[in-house]
Enzyme design. Structure first.
Site, short mmCIF file in Angstrom:
data_model
loop_
_atom_site.label_atom_id
_atom_site.label_comp_id
_atom_site.label_asym_id
_atom_site.label_seq_id
_atom_site.Cartn_x
_atom_site.Cartn_y
_atom_site.Cartn_z
N ASN A 42 3.15 1.70 7.53
CA ASN A 42 3.08 2.92 7.13
C ASN A 42 4.06 3.96 7.80
O ASN A 42 4.17 3.72 8.97
CB ASN A 42 1.45 3.64 7.00
N ILE A 43 4.58 4.75 7.23
CA ILE A 43 5.55 5.87 7.91
C ILE A 43 5.24 7.28 7.45
O ILE A 43 5.21 7.77 6.60
CB ILE A 43 6.77 5.51 7.03
N GLU A 44 4.67 8.03 8.51
CA GLU A 44 4.07 9.44 8.42
C GLU A 44 5.44 10.37 8.54
O GLU A 44 6.53 9.93 8.93
CB GLU A 44 3.24 9.42 9.23
N CYS A 53 2.70 4.67 2.53
CA CYS A 53 1.62 3.51 2.88
C CYS A 53 2.26 2.24 3.34
O CYS A 53 3.32 1.94 2.60
CB CYS A 53 0.59 3.40 2.07
N GLU A 55 1.41 -0.69 2.18
CA GLU A 55 1.62 -1.57 0.98
C GLU A 55 2.70 -1.04 0.18
O GLU A 55 3.66 -1.93 -0.26
CB GLU A 55 0.40 -1.35 0.26
N CYS A 91 -5.29 2.09 -0.67
CA CYS A 91 -5.58 3.41 -1.30
C CYS A 91 -5.36 3.33 -2.69
O CYS A 91 -4.75 2.35 -3.10
CB CYS A 91 -4.88 4.64 -0.45
N CYS A 94 -1.73 3.04 -3.86
CA CYS A 94 -1.13 1.74 -3.75
C CYS A 94 -1.71 0.57 -4.56
O CYS A 94 -0.79 -0.15 -5.25
CB CYS A 94 -1.35 1.15 -2.40
N1 THU Z 1 -2.71 4.19 4.74
C1 THU Z 1 -2.00 3.00 4.49
O1 THU Z 1 -0.69 2.84 5.18
N2 THU Z 1 -2.55 2.25 3.76
C2 THU Z 1 -3.40 2.32 3.20
O2 THU Z 1 -4.21 1.51 2.30
C3 THU Z 1 -4.65 3.26 3.63
C4 THU Z 1 -3.75 4.50 4.64
C5 THU Z 1 -1.91 5.04 5.80
C6 THU Z 1 -1.53 6.26 5.52
C7 THU Z 1 -1.55 7.08 6.54
O3 THU Z 1 -0.16 6.78 7.28
C8 THU Z 1 -2.69 6.59 7.44
O4 THU Z 1 -2.87 5.43 6.91
C9 THU Z 1 -4.05 7.33 7.40
O5 THU Z 1 -4.31 7.69 5.85
#
Ligand code: THU
Length: 150
Positions: A42-44, A53, A55, A91, A94
């Protein structure tokens, strides 16, 4: 490629997660039908909504390199300070992105509960519990490309 091997690659991918805002790190490893693996984290973003996310990072990497047929994905995630990871399921967004490219009844999603992520080089199978689900189980009655066929 065994389930545990794919999970280890997802754990490797998780190390690259960029999560200054949530501190929740996720890793994914996507297996193509011809045996290639695409990893994603994941890259915020300071704007929050542009966050991607793990995935989807893996799926978009694969599709952008010409790979569009997939067998399975391993997903691991949890807060960055945790030694042990709980199960972390994809999520809704995804799940929908996966629905575009995979056969929902046969595509497998491997979720893993991991006892110790502080020493990945010495991770043994007894420290990992795997939950295997199909995409249909995670996204029942999903809307997919066939819904737009005439
Ligand atoms: N996140 C994912 O990368 N995959 C998921 O299936 C659930 C959530 C990440 C998004 C965000 O960067 C962090 O988790 C919190 O929501």
């Amino acid at each position: 490629m065994t389930e545990i091997e794919l999970i280890k690659l997802a754990l490797e991918a998780r190390e690259m997660a960029y999560t200054p805002y949530s501190r929740h790190k996720v890793g994914a490893a996507l297996l193509t039908t011809d045996g290639k693996v695409f990893k994603g984290c994941n890259i915020e973003n300071a704007g929050y909504t542009p966050t991607n996310c793990a995935e989807r990072t893996a799926i978009f990497k694969a599709v952008s390199e010409g790979y569009k047929t997939f067998e399975s994905i391993a997903v691991v995630g949890g807060m960055d300070k945790l030694k042990a990871l709980p199960f972390c399921a994809p999520c809704g967004v995804c799940r929908q992105v996966l629905r575009e490219f995979v056969a929902p009844d046969t595509f497998k999603v491997y979720l893993a509960e991991v006892d110790d992520v502080t020493d990945l080089n010495n991770l043994t199978e007894d420290k990992v519990r795997i939950k295997t689900m199909t995409l249909s189980e995670l996204l029942p009655l999903g809307f997919g490309p066939e819904n737009l066929e005439i």
